[in-house]
Design an enzyme around this catalytic site. Structure first.
Site, short mmCIF file in Angstrom:
data_model
loop_
_atom_site.label_atom_id
_atom_site.label_comp_id
_atom_site.label_asym_id
_atom_site.label_seq_id
_atom_site.Cartn_x
_atom_site.Cartn_y
_atom_site.Cartn_z
N GLY A 183 0.81 -1.22 0.00
CA GLY A 183 0.00 0.00 0.00
C GLY A 183 0.84 1.27 0.00
N GLU A 313 -3.26 12.85 3.66
CA GLU A 313 -1.94 13.44 3.39
C GLU A 313 -1.71 13.52 1.89
OE1 GLU A 313 0.68 10.86 5.62
OE2 GLU A 313 -0.06 11.60 7.52
N CYS A 331 8.60 14.74 4.07
CA CYS A 331 8.94 13.56 3.26
C CYS A 331 8.45 13.70 1.82
CB CYS A 331 8.32 12.29 3.85
SG CYS A 331 9.11 11.74 5.36
N CYS A 409 8.53 9.71 10.59
CA CYS A 409 9.13 9.38 9.29
C CYS A 409 10.05 10.50 8.79
CB CYS A 409 8.05 9.10 8.26
SG CYS A 409 6.81 10.41 8.13
ZN LIG Z 1 7.44 12.16 6.81
#
Ligand SMILES: [Zn+2]
Length: 629
Positions: A183, A313, A331, A409
């Site tokens: 995913g 997001e 990111c 992340c």
């Molecule tokens: Zn991130």
């Protein structure tokens, strides 16, 4: 087409990004290690290293965190391996310790995911839509390839290859294998890197399968079993948006618009660009380029931030770029930087380098504090602290960088991008040397020896010294940024007027054996920037840029930002660290909520600082685009 530049061929020697790299190597990377090892009090617990100890049978605690938790360790390991281009005993010892721990946690068949090892392996490949297993594996592989390339280490590579072999054993088009994919794309670009590093064909075949299989019907995510302890066990119908979220609504060659989760999209398109490059598949390249153009021409913020919506997001519709209620994950900007570089390897066109520097100096650098230990996850272009604190729908937006996150992340991703920056400055082969980013550095690649001296982006002067080992002809290309109106180029102190080809000044010589000095002087004045009228929220507003750097007004310098206006045709003065814009502040005598008195406008200079620099001075508002009259 060019191969990825080897990180060992380029040294970064000074300037803003060098300082950020030193900060990442000295502060950020040790800090992240401690955070992942739960050694820092007062921040969200991680459990990431402990999970590996549990999986190795060395701890009887319970798994902690998200299903993607392993990826934090892998991204940290990649950042650490890259940082070890500079000697650091503490980081080396921490890396060794982590590599040993991974080896102990890995299963005999190569499988390595702590969530499933701890919770039981029987249903491990169920619910790939959300389980992040292949996503985590991808980051393990990337860490291993970087450790191999920078340090010559094979221990982590052996762990990664064993896992990749097991994944290859389980997934593919052959009967008895799972015709599925993750995913969250990431295994795909990682497998291409593994293939290019090891030369082992089966890794490319597996990556090709994952790239082409996503989006084929019947949809894998509607067919796959979901009897697992990850997320929601109920069987439910997925709708179109569920597939779009992971770019699995259509095969890559039928996708025409960037949709869904912005980070997933960037990683997936990057893999598709790799496939196009390795197969010389120009049809696929044109498809990926179309998606990249859709992002950069219709769905990207001035800072290189992408993802307009916190919901999922994700991308929304073209020109929907609100400055405040947005997402712009760090990111995602990193992903756009990487995608642009991977397209640049196929087509040497300055538009990719333009986006790389836009994301780098704005959306990415803003993600890390001056201390190196606080981070932005989301990167809005306008922040009102009260709104962030009091409105639930703004709660993902912060006015100060955070020491850690439930889903951390971004911090290790910034660290690995900064530490790996060497390879993105130049590309080339024995006949071509292309300069994409202006960073103080020394390159020794394909027989070319090139040094760059510059304080860019503080100023637009760059001194380049070039020499080539053999007497064959060669072309030196220097990117002329799209923001640059005036450029002067001198060769050995004589002004020259080179051909500009696809945004690069091309300097051709029959022989480069004697050192040639090229001086580039790009005029770098502050300028106002306006959005397309299709961006409805920005009509009547302007922002200020200087070179590739976006500026913003902060409450710390200007007081309340809400009543400030730029003066149309007003002067911009000042320099790198501080720009003054002529403007107004509106005032009103009436105090009622509504009344007939129009506001008055008083002259008021507006003080602007680089966007990447904002939020380092305590609680306060910030604004990039301001009203103009
Ligand atoms: Zn991130």
């Amino acid at each position: 087409m060019y191969k990825e530049t080897s990180i060992k061929d380029v040294k970064i020697t000074g300037g803003l990004l060098h300082e950020k790299r030193m900060l990442a190597a000295g502060k950020t990377i040790p800090y992240i290690k401690k955070a992942l090892n739960d050694e820092i009090e007062g921040i969200e617990p991680s459990g990431a290293f402990e999970n590996f100890r549990i999986a190795a049978g060395e701890s009887d605690r319970e798994f902690y965190g998200l299903v993607s938790q392993d990826s934090d360790v892998y991204k940290w390991m990649e950042a650490a391996a890259l940082a070890l281009q500079y000697e650091n005993q503490e980081t080396l010892a921490a890396f060794d310790e982590a590599a040993d721990l991974l080896k102990r946690a890995q299963q005999k068949n190569g499988y390595l995911n702590t969530y499933y090892i701890i919770h039981g392996l029987k249903d491990k490949w169920h619910y790939l839509k959300e389980s992040c297993q292949l996503y985590c594996a991808g980051h393990l592989i990337e860490a291993a390839v970087s450790a191999h390339q920078v340090l010559g280490r094979t221990d982590l590579l052996e762990i990664a290859e064993a896992y990749a072999d097991y994944i290859d054993h389980c997934f593919g088009p052959e009967a008895g294998k799972i015709r599925g994919y993750d995913g969250h794309a990431e295994i795909e670009p990682a497998l291409y890197r593994l293939y290019e590093d090891t030369g082992i064909d089966r890794y490319k075949r597996l990556a090709d399968f994952f790239v082409e299989e996503r989006g084929r019907k019947p949809y894998f995510f509607s067919e796959e079993p979901r009897n697992t302890n990850v997320g929601n066990n109920l069987v439910y119908e997925l709708d179109e948006s569920d597939y779009r979220h992971s770019q699995s609504h259509l095969p890559i060659r039928e996708q025409n618009e960037a949709v869904g989760h912005a980070v997933k999209a960037m990683y997936f398109y990057t893999a598709a660009a790799d496939k196009a490059r390795l197969d010389h598949d120009m049809d696929l390249f044109q498809h990926v380029k179309k998606l990249w153009r859709n992002v950069t021409e219709e769905k990207m913020y001035l800072t290189g931030a992408i993802g307009s919506s916190a919901y999922g997001e994700s991308f929304t519709y073209p020109y929907d770029l609100p400055s405040d209620l947005m997402y712009g994950e760090t990111c995602a900007s990193i992903g756009l930087f990487l995608l642009s570089y991977h397209l640049l390897l196929i087509e040497n066109d300055s538009q990719y380098g333009d986006i790389m520097e836009k994301t780098l100096y704005n959306g990415i650098l803003a993600g890390i504090s001056e201390s190196g230990t606080e981070f932005f996850y989301t990167n809005a272009l306008e922040i009102d602290p009260e709104r962030c604190e009091k409105r639930q729908d703004y709660s993902h937006l912060k006015y100060e960088r955070q020491p850690w996150f439930d889903c951390p992340c971004c911090p290790p991703n910034i660290a690995r991008l900064l530490m790996g920056l060497n390879k993105y400055i130049y590309t080339g082969d024995e006949h071509n040397f292309n300069i994409h980013l202006f960073i103080n550095s020394e390159a020794d690649m394909n027989g070319w020896t090139v040094t760059q001296d510059t304080v860019y982006p503080r100023a637009g002067e760059i001194r380049i010294r070039v020499r080539k080992a053999d007497s064959t002809p060669g072309v030196l290309r220097i990117r002329v940024p799209s923001w640059c109106g005036k450029i002067r180029i001198k060769k050995n102190r004589q002004e020259i007027h080179p051909v500009i080809n696809r945004g690069y000044a091309e300097i051709e010589q029959e022989c480069w054996m004697e050192e040639t000095e090229i001086q580039v002087d790009m005029e770098m004045l502050p300028r106002k920037v306006y959005a397309s009228l299709q961006v409805h929220s920005l009509i009547g507003k302007a922002a200020v840029m200087r070179g590739p750097v976006v500026y913003c007004a902060e409450e710390a310098d200007n007081g309340d930002l809400s009543g400030l206006f730029f003066k149309r045709k007003g002067n911009l003065s000042g320099d790198v660290d501080l720009i003054y814009a002529e403007g107004y502040r509106c005032t009103k005598k009436e105090t009622g909520l509504y009344g007939c008195e129009p506001p008055q406008f008083e002259d008021n200079a507006i003080c602007l600082v680089p966007y990447y620099h904002w939020g380092n001075r305590g609680k306060g508002g910030m604004c990039v685009f301001m009203k103009e009259r």
